[in-house]
Scaffold this motif. Structure first.
Motif, short mmCIF file in Angstrom:
data_model
loop_
_atom_site.label_atom_id
_atom_site.label_comp_id
_atom_site.label_asym_id
_atom_site.label_seq_id
_atom_site.Cartn_x
_atom_site.Cartn_y
_atom_site.Cartn_z
N HIS A 31 -3.79 2.19 2.13
CA HIS A 31 -2.41 2.60 2.41
C HIS A 31 -1.72 1.49 3.19
O HIS A 31 -2.35 0.77 3.98
CB HIS A 31 -2.38 3.91 3.20
N VAL A 41 -2.63 -3.37 1.83
CA VAL A 41 -3.15 -2.72 0.62
C VAL A 41 -4.00 -3.73 -0.16
O VAL A 41 -3.66 -4.90 -0.27
CB VAL A 41 -1.98 -2.20 -0.25
N TYR A 50 -4.61 -0.29 -6.91
CA TYR A 50 -4.41 -0.53 -5.49
C TYR A 50 -5.30 0.43 -4.69
O TYR A 50 -5.45 1.60 -5.04
CB TYR A 50 -2.94 -0.33 -5.10
#
Length: 313
Positions: free
Chosen positions: A111, A88, A108
């Protein structure tokens, strides 16, 4: 008596010297102390001002990050980002000032990437160890000895236990069996080495202290290219461009821009010389003692009267 006179004179001289030293110490302690002039230079404080940035991108180790920051007085603005171990992308933008303090916004992107399960390591089961039963040891009873004495005693039968010998045999059997076991190798994971790759740059411009410099560099494998520059104390701008590789080694080209600026001569400080007035007291004079010697007159004539002796018949 002559020795007594010399001792008295020496004692008086030492007392006079000691008195003079004490007088000097008292006079010196009464002198006023003249303070030394101190000069303080006040410099105008300019607001801080700088900016820098750098970045790292290493696919081999997974170290991917960058940061940039700028400051003007009490206001600071910047951001940094990095790739976490789970893949991430974390990005942080921050500001700081005198009124609102420090504030940061974190976001963020992407994934998480599932990590591969660790390889299972198979270990061979230890071999079964068979222990041999220790042999039974029999001892012959000692022969019975008969004596012609009137009283006959039967010799007792000694019972001997040899447990240490049996234990030693068992330990040796375990050592032999253990040495015959196969050793299972531990699994090792090999990583392919990728060529190093990164680039960074930064700059500083502080007009108050005169610290003005910058640098930038990038690398791809064994090839490195970069440059840096700075302002020397004499005002000349020094610029250095350099390269490095496996074939040619390190090479740098240095050039100078501008003319030297003559630094102002330092101010001369005038110090007032301390005026010390010393007062000395006149030494004390002592009259030397006069030794008076009294001698008794010697006896000139000694008369002896002869004893009168008389004899009576």
């Amino acid at each position: 008596m002559r020795h007594s006179y010399i001792s008295t004179t020496v004692t008086a001289t030492m007392a006079a010297k000691f008195f003079v030293v004490l007088s000097l110490a008292v006079a010196a302690s009464a002198l006023p102390l003249v303070p030394v002039a101190k000069y303080a230079y006040a410099e105008a404080e300019a607001p801080a001002h700088y900016e820098f940035q750098y970045s790292v991108h290493d696919e081999h180790t997974g170290d991917i990050k960058q940061q940039q920051e700028a400051r003007s007085g009490d206001d600071v603005h910047g951001s940094y980002s990095l790739v976490q171990p789970d893949g991430v992308h974390r990005i942080v933008e921050y500001t700081s000032d005198k009124e609102h303090g420090f504030n940061a916004i974190v976001r963020y992107e992407g994934h998480p990437i599932p990590q591969p399960a660790p390889a299972k390591v198979a270990y061979a089961a230890p071999a079964k160890i068979a222990y041999a039963t220790p042999a039974k040891i029999t001892y012959a009873a000692p022969a019975k000895i008969a004596y012609s004495a009137p009283i006959s005693y039967a010799a007792p039968v000694a019972k001997v236990a040899y447990a240490p010998v049996a234990k030693l045999v068992a330990v040796l059997a375990l050592a032999v069996a253990a040495s015959a076991l196969p050793v299972a190798p531990v699994g090792q994971i090999a990583y392919a080495e990728a060529p190093a790759q990164y680039d960074f740059q930064y700059s500083v411009h502080d007009g108050q202290s005169g610290d003005v410099k910058q640098q930038q560099e990038n690398r791809a494998g064994d090839a490195v290219h970069g440059s840096y520059s700075l302002v020397q104390p004499d005002g000349v701008h020094r610029v250095v461009e350099y390269t490095a590789d496996k074939e040619h080694g390190f090479n740098a080209v240095v050039r100078y821009e501008g003319q030297p600026v003559q630094a102002p001569a330092p101010a001369k400080l005038a110090y007032a010389a301390p005026v010390a007035k010393l007062a000395y007291s006149a030494p004390v004079a002592y009259a030397a003692p006069v030794a008076k010697l009294a001698y008794s007159a010697p006896l000139a004539h000694v008369s002896y009267s002869s004893p009168a002796i008389s004899y009576q018949h």
